[in-house]
Scaffold this motif. Structure first.
Motif, PDB file in Angstrom:
ATOM      1  N   MET A   1      -5.416  -4.100  -7.351  1.00 40.89           N
ATOM      2  CA  MET A   1      -4.352  -3.124  -7.110  1.00 40.89           C
ATOM      3  C   MET A   1      -3.155  -3.365  -8.009  1.00 40.89           C
ATOM      4  O   MET A   1      -2.544  -2.422  -8.527  1.00 40.89           O
ATOM      5  CB  MET A   1      -3.916  -3.192  -5.638  1.00 40.89           C
ATOM      6  CG  MET A   1      -5.007  -2.786  -4.650  1.00 40.89           C
ATOM      7  SD  MET A   1      -5.567  -1.074  -4.877  1.00 40.89           S
ATOM      8  CE  MET A   1      -4.075  -0.158  -4.424  1.00 40.89           C
TER       9      MET A   1
ATOM     10  N   SER B   1       2.451   1.878  -3.335  1.00 46.45           N
ATOM     11  CA  SER B   1       1.442   2.400  -4.259  1.00 46.45           C
ATOM     12  C   SER B   1       1.163   3.874  -3.977  1.00 46.45           C
ATOM     13  O   SER B   1       1.066   4.685  -4.911  1.00 46.45           O
ATOM     14  CB  SER B   1       0.142   1.596  -4.140  1.00 46.45           C
ATOM     15  OG  SER B   1       0.318   0.268  -4.586  1.00 46.45           O
TER      16      SER B   1
ATOM     17  N   CYS C   1       0.822  -1.213   0.000  1.00 51.21           N
ATOM     18  CA  CYS C   1       0.000   0.000   0.000  1.00 51.21           C
ATOM     19  C   CYS C   1       0.855   1.261   0.000  1.00 51.21           C
ATOM     20  O   CYS C   1       0.570   2.219  -0.739  1.00 51.21           O
ATOM     21  CB  CYS C   1      -0.923   0.011   1.205  1.00 51.21           C
ATOM     22  SG  CYS C   1      -2.311  -1.138   1.093  1.00 51.21           S
TER      23      CYS C   1
ATOM     24  N   ALA D   1       5.928  -1.518  -5.987  1.00 51.40           N
ATOM     25  CA  ALA D   1       4.535  -1.835  -5.672  1.00 51.40           C
ATOM     26  C   ALA D   1       4.100  -3.114  -6.375  1.00 51.40           C
ATOM     27  O   ALA D   1       3.390  -3.949  -5.788  1.00 51.40           O
ATOM     28  CB  ALA D   1       3.631  -0.677  -6.065  1.00 51.40           C
TER      29      ALA D   1
ATOM     30  N   LEU E   1      -1.333  -1.050 -11.813  1.00 50.86           N
ATOM     31  CA  LEU E   1       0.072  -0.649 -11.958  1.00 50.86           C
ATOM     32  C   LEU E   1       0.641  -0.964 -13.344  1.00 50.86           C
ATOM     33  O   LEU E   1       1.826  -0.709 -13.605  1.00 50.86           O
ATOM     34  CB  LEU E   1       0.913  -1.329 -10.883  1.00 50.86           C
ATOM     35  CG  LEU E   1       0.555  -0.958  -9.435  1.00 50.86           C
ATOM     36  CD1 LEU E   1       1.272  -1.849  -8.446  1.00 50.86           C
ATOM     37  CD2 LEU E   1       0.911   0.504  -9.159  1.00 50.86           C
TER      38      LEU E   1
ATOM     39  N   TRP F   1       2.694  -6.241  -4.273  1.00 50.57           N
ATOM     40  CA  TRP F   1       1.345  -6.782  -4.444  1.00 50.57           C
ATOM     41  C   TRP F   1       1.391  -8.234  -4.906  1.00 50.57           C
ATOM     42  O   TRP F   1       0.559  -9.055  -4.503  1.00 50.57           O
ATOM     43  CB  TRP F   1       0.536  -5.937  -5.421  1.00 50.57           C
ATOM     44  CG  TRP F   1       0.024  -4.676  -4.804  1.00 50.57           C
ATOM     45  CD1 TRP F   1       0.359  -3.395  -5.140  1.00 50.57           C
ATOM     46  CD2 TRP F   1      -0.902  -4.570  -3.708  1.00 50.57           C
ATOM     47  NE1 TRP F   1      -0.287  -2.498  -4.327  1.00 50.57           N
ATOM     48  CE2 TRP F   1      -1.072  -3.194  -3.447  1.00 50.57           C
ATOM     49  CE3 TRP F   1      -1.586  -5.492  -2.938  1.00 50.57           C
ATOM     50  CZ2 TRP F   1      -1.914  -2.724  -2.437  1.00 50.57           C
ATOM     51  CZ3 TRP F   1      -2.428  -5.035  -1.927  1.00 50.57           C
ATOM     52  CH2 TRP F   1      -2.584  -3.672  -1.687  1.00 50.57           C
TER      53      TRP F   1
ATOM     54  N   VAL G   1       6.228   2.364  -8.659  1.00 50.56           N
ATOM     55  CA  VAL G   1       5.508   1.369  -9.447  1.00 50.56           C
ATOM     56  C   VAL G   1       6.164  -0.011  -9.404  1.00 50.56           C
ATOM     57  O   VAL G   1       5.499  -1.013  -9.142  1.00 50.56           O
ATOM     58  CB  VAL G   1       5.364   1.843 -10.907  1.00 50.56           C
ATOM     59  CG1 VAL G   1       4.695   0.761 -11.759  1.00 50.56           C
ATOM     60  CG2 VAL G   1       4.557   3.133 -10.962  1.00 50.56           C
TER      61      VAL G   1
END
Length: 243
Positions: free
Chosen positions: A238, A204, A201, A212, A242, A216, A209
């Motif tokens: 999520m 993000s 989180c 993240a 990206l 994730w 990017v």
């Protein structure tokens, strides 16, 4: 042997801001009788004790206990009763009602007492939560063990509560420290997926990017390996954002 009855009647009556006449009206006796009890010239009849205890909001045996100095008001005495026995639901409800009635007066001591009452209640429920997780785990719920570990981290009762301190570092804007602490937390306890969620989180939020995406995917892999299919939708959503 001194029974302390007279002093306790006087002190407890003071908590309610009752005159001798008002207490007498509640009991169906005379103010003179109350005065004689308080000065221990005479004692109330044994049949009167249950009514007297009810009128003063205590148990009968409390009327005879030594050292019953008056609290500022009934709410504080009920708070003390709940502090002594957090399984006493009646004391909690009564203390909360009494203190909430006084809050509009903005007495700082009353606000302090009310906050402390809620703190005690919170700990009572947290202990019940731990017992519930333990029971669920005994019945074969693997997720309960993870939830209990997360609770311990939040309470600072785990061996190294990195998860909680990671949240604190984030709140202070120390993002690199937060990432490191969450990673340490996960390495200490591989069931603490909430640490992975926190890492993903924050990456993000910061627009990192590449990091993240990796974070994730780690969450998705963790959930998939343990069969938590119902929890996969949001992490996948999520991750998709990206690309």
């Amino acid at each position: 042997m001194k029974l302390h009855l007279g002093t306790n009647i006087k002190n407890l009556r003071a908590e309610f801001n009752l005159t001798q006449e008002q207490l007498a009206a509640r009991l169906g006796c005379t103010a003179q009788a109350i005065s004689k009890w308080e000065t221990e010239t005479t004692a109330p009849d044994i049949a009167m004790l249950p009514l007297l205890a009810q009128a003063l909001g205590v148990r009968i045996d409390t009327l005879f206990e030594p050292g019953k100095t008056p609290y500022r008001h009934r709410g504080e005495r009920l708070l003390a009763a709940y502090e002594a026995d957090r399984s006493d639901e009646e004391s909690y409800r009564a203390a909360r009602a009494e203190l909430e009635k006084r809050l509009p007066e903005n007495d700082p001591e009353d606000h302090l007492s009310y906050a402390y009452l809620l703190e005690l209640r919170g700990w009572e429920y947290l202990e019940r939560a731990q017992a519930g997780y333990a029971q669920a785990a005994e019945l074969g719920c693997e997720k309960a063990t993870r939830q209990n570990m997360l609770l311990l981290h939040k309470l600072g009762q785990a061996e190294k509560p990195y998860f909680t301190t990671g949240d604190a570092a984030k709140a202070q804007g120390n993002f690199d420290e937060a990432f490191a602490l969450w990673q340490q937390s996960y390495e200490q306890d591989r069931e603490l997926v909430d640490a992975l969620y926190s890492i993903a989180c924050l990456h993000s939020e910061l627009g990192n990017v590449a990091q993240a995406r990796t974070a994730w995917q780690a969450v998705i892999d963790w959930l998939s390996e343990r069969g938590y299919e119902a929890e996969l939708a949001w992490p996948r959503e999520m991750l998709a954002k990206l690309y």
